[in-house]
Design an enzyme around this catalytic site. Sequence first.
Site, PDB file in Angstrom:
ATOM      1  N   ARG A 183       0.160   3.379  16.660  1.00  0.00           N
ATOM      2  CA  ARG A 183      -0.289   4.434  15.730  1.00  0.00           C
ATOM      3  C   ARG A 183      -0.116   5.861  16.248  1.00  0.00           C
ATOM      4  O   ARG A 183       0.405   6.721  15.527  1.00  0.00           O
ATOM      5  CB  ARG A 183      -1.738   4.203  15.298  1.00  0.00           C
ATOM      6  CG  ARG A 183      -1.996   2.886  14.595  1.00  0.00           C
ATOM      7  CD  ARG A 183      -0.918   2.530  13.631  1.00  0.00           C
ATOM      8  NE  ARG A 183      -1.244   1.384  12.797  1.00  0.00           N
ATOM      9  CZ  ARG A 183      -0.344   0.692  12.123  1.00  0.00           C
ATOM     10  NH1 ARG A 183       0.932   1.024  12.171  1.00  0.00           N
ATOM     11  NH2 ARG A 183      -0.706  -0.330  11.381  1.00  0.00           N
ATOM     12  N   ASP A 215      -7.048   2.026  11.950  1.00  0.00           N
ATOM     13  CA  ASP A 215      -5.765   2.730  11.959  1.00  0.00           C
ATOM     14  C   ASP A 215      -5.846   4.131  11.357  1.00  0.00           C
ATOM     15  O   ASP A 215      -5.198   5.053  11.835  1.00  0.00           O
ATOM     16  CB  ASP A 215      -4.700   1.893  11.248  1.00  0.00           C
ATOM     17  CG  ASP A 215      -4.262   0.709  12.099  1.00  0.00           C
ATOM     18  OD1 ASP A 215      -4.316   0.837  13.339  1.00  0.00           O
ATOM     19  OD2 ASP A 215      -3.877  -0.337  11.540  1.00  0.00           O
ATOM     20  N   SER A 234      -2.736  -9.637   5.456  1.00  0.00           N
ATOM     21  CA  SER A 234      -2.293  -8.302   5.854  1.00  0.00           C
ATOM     22  C   SER A 234      -1.771  -8.427   7.283  1.00  0.00           C
ATOM     23  O   SER A 234      -2.475  -8.889   8.177  1.00  0.00           O
ATOM     24  CB  SER A 234      -3.466  -7.337   5.791  1.00  0.00           C
ATOM     25  OG  SER A 234      -3.193  -6.224   6.604  1.00  0.00           O
ATOM     26  N   ASP A 241       0.816  -1.222   0.000  1.00  0.00           N
ATOM     27  CA  ASP A 241       0.000   0.000   0.000  1.00  0.00           C
ATOM     28  C   ASP A 241       0.844   1.265   0.000  1.00  0.00           C
ATOM     29  O   ASP A 241       0.629   2.168  -0.802  1.00  0.00           O
ATOM     30  CB  ASP A 241      -0.934   0.024   1.218  1.00  0.00           C
ATOM     31  CG  ASP A 241      -2.057  -0.991   1.090  1.00  0.00           C
ATOM     32  OD1 ASP A 241      -2.387  -1.377  -0.053  1.00  0.00           O
ATOM     33  OD2 ASP A 241      -2.597  -1.407   2.131  1.00  0.00           O
TER      34      ASP A 241
HETATM   35  N1  ARG Z   1      -7.612  -5.020  14.362  1.00  0.00           N
HETATM   36  C1  ARG Z   1      -6.433  -4.451  14.905  1.00  0.00           C
HETATM   37  C2  ARG Z   1      -6.641  -3.023  15.297  1.00  0.00           C
HETATM   38  O1  ARG Z   1      -7.555  -2.404  14.833  1.00  0.00           O
HETATM   39  C3  ARG Z   1      -5.231  -4.600  13.997  1.00  0.00           C
HETATM   40  C4  ARG Z   1      -5.282  -3.829  12.718  1.00  0.00           C
HETATM   41  C5  ARG Z   1      -4.156  -4.077  11.761  1.00  0.00           C
HETATM   42  N2  ARG Z   1      -4.160  -5.425  11.329  1.00  0.00           N
HETATM   43  C6  ARG Z   1      -3.531  -5.945  10.272  1.00  0.00           C
HETATM   44  N3  ARG Z   1      -3.560  -7.211  10.128  1.00  0.00           N
HETATM   45  N4  ARG Z   1      -2.911  -5.203   9.404  1.00  0.00           N
HETATM   46  O2  ARG Z   1      -5.893  -2.486  16.056  1.00  0.00           O
END
Ligand code: ARG
Length: 389
Positions: free
Chosen positions: A92, A121, A173, A13
């Site tokens: 984040r 995120d 991912s 991405d």
């Molecule tokens: N569901 C988790 C969150 O919202 C992880 C998100 C990222 N997950 C990923 N496989 N890229 O914090």
Amino acid sequence: MKKIVLAYSGGLDTSCAIKWLKDKDYEVVAFIADVGQNENFDEIKLRALNTGASKVYALNLQEEFVNDYVFAALKASAVYENRYYLATALSRPLIAKHQVKIAQKEKASAIAHGCTGKGNDQVRFEVTARIIDPKLEIIAPVREWEFKTRDEEIDYAKKHKIPINVTKKSPYSVDINLFGRSIECGVLEDPWHEPPEEIYFLTQNPKNAPDKPEYIEIDFEKGVPVKINGKKYDPVSLLHELNSFGGKHSVGRVDMVENRLVGIKSREIYENPAGTILHSAHNDLESLVLDRETLHYKQGLSYKYAEMIYYGLWETPLKKQLDEYFNKVQKNVSGTVRLKLFKGTATVVGRKSKYSLYKESLATYGKGDKFDQKLAEGFIKLWGTPYQK
Ligand code: ARG
């Protein structure tokens, strides 16, 4: 030409995002945050430059991540929907904070991230950045561009000779940092489909985990882990060490359907060897040293705090006030916890502290009992009085 700072991971991405932003006439500065992904950052830097970034920042944020984010969440006993230790969510606001700093230093007018419009995120990056510097424009290429599927995106990357690491065969991912790993997409999107063994990386297959349990002792000072088996560790090495202890015994695998902030239910797999060990140990120590009312009151706030982290509200006033509260509660959370690691479990089997409120003379059913059982009768009568007809 407008300048933009992109939070760059080296993945599909954000690699496509460099090209896409350049086509929108931005000069792209790539920012790589090392939160313990254990990747080859020189290679990723080079990839950013080869994809068209004008400049690259790579910052090692591991120590700050553990001290100010992971340990804050641990002190708060923050677990989202009872199972998610928030590894991704915690990284984040830290990345966003540094991204804003770089944007200010570079006199950039905008920042960008590679999050989709369906996830949490994007919210965490943007809410944090807006609170710190509301003047920055925020661009989310993945929300805007025309690719409908990941395969289309891979084709775009190939067409424009963007160096990428993914193949159409590996559809997952993944997000990883020192505190854990999150895996979604592919067959995992069917919540009935058992996660294939191939998705795991930090934890080994329980089938291959040692047949003999292993014991470890963790020392806490004011709610923060400082020693393993009597040996002092700096925060970053402590997490590495616990990840390898836990990983070896397959500790910390979670398969859950969670509620995203944007209203979608999603299936995510987590690997949290260190997180599982630390939260179990820390909770147990709190049971020993906190009085009942404090412990119960804190539990309600832990729930709220976890929700706030998940919802991207790290930089908000309430979150900071809660930190002060949790730090106060941790004053006596010092002591040692003993755990047994075995075939996917981390079980606390012993705890001690100089602040222990446990009184054997009151709890015992054996010799030396100081508890006057006759007092119980009157106590129970008064306790039940309001409900008697
Ligand atoms: N569901 C988790 C969150 O919202 C992880 C998100 C990222 N997950 C990923 N496989 N890229 O914090």
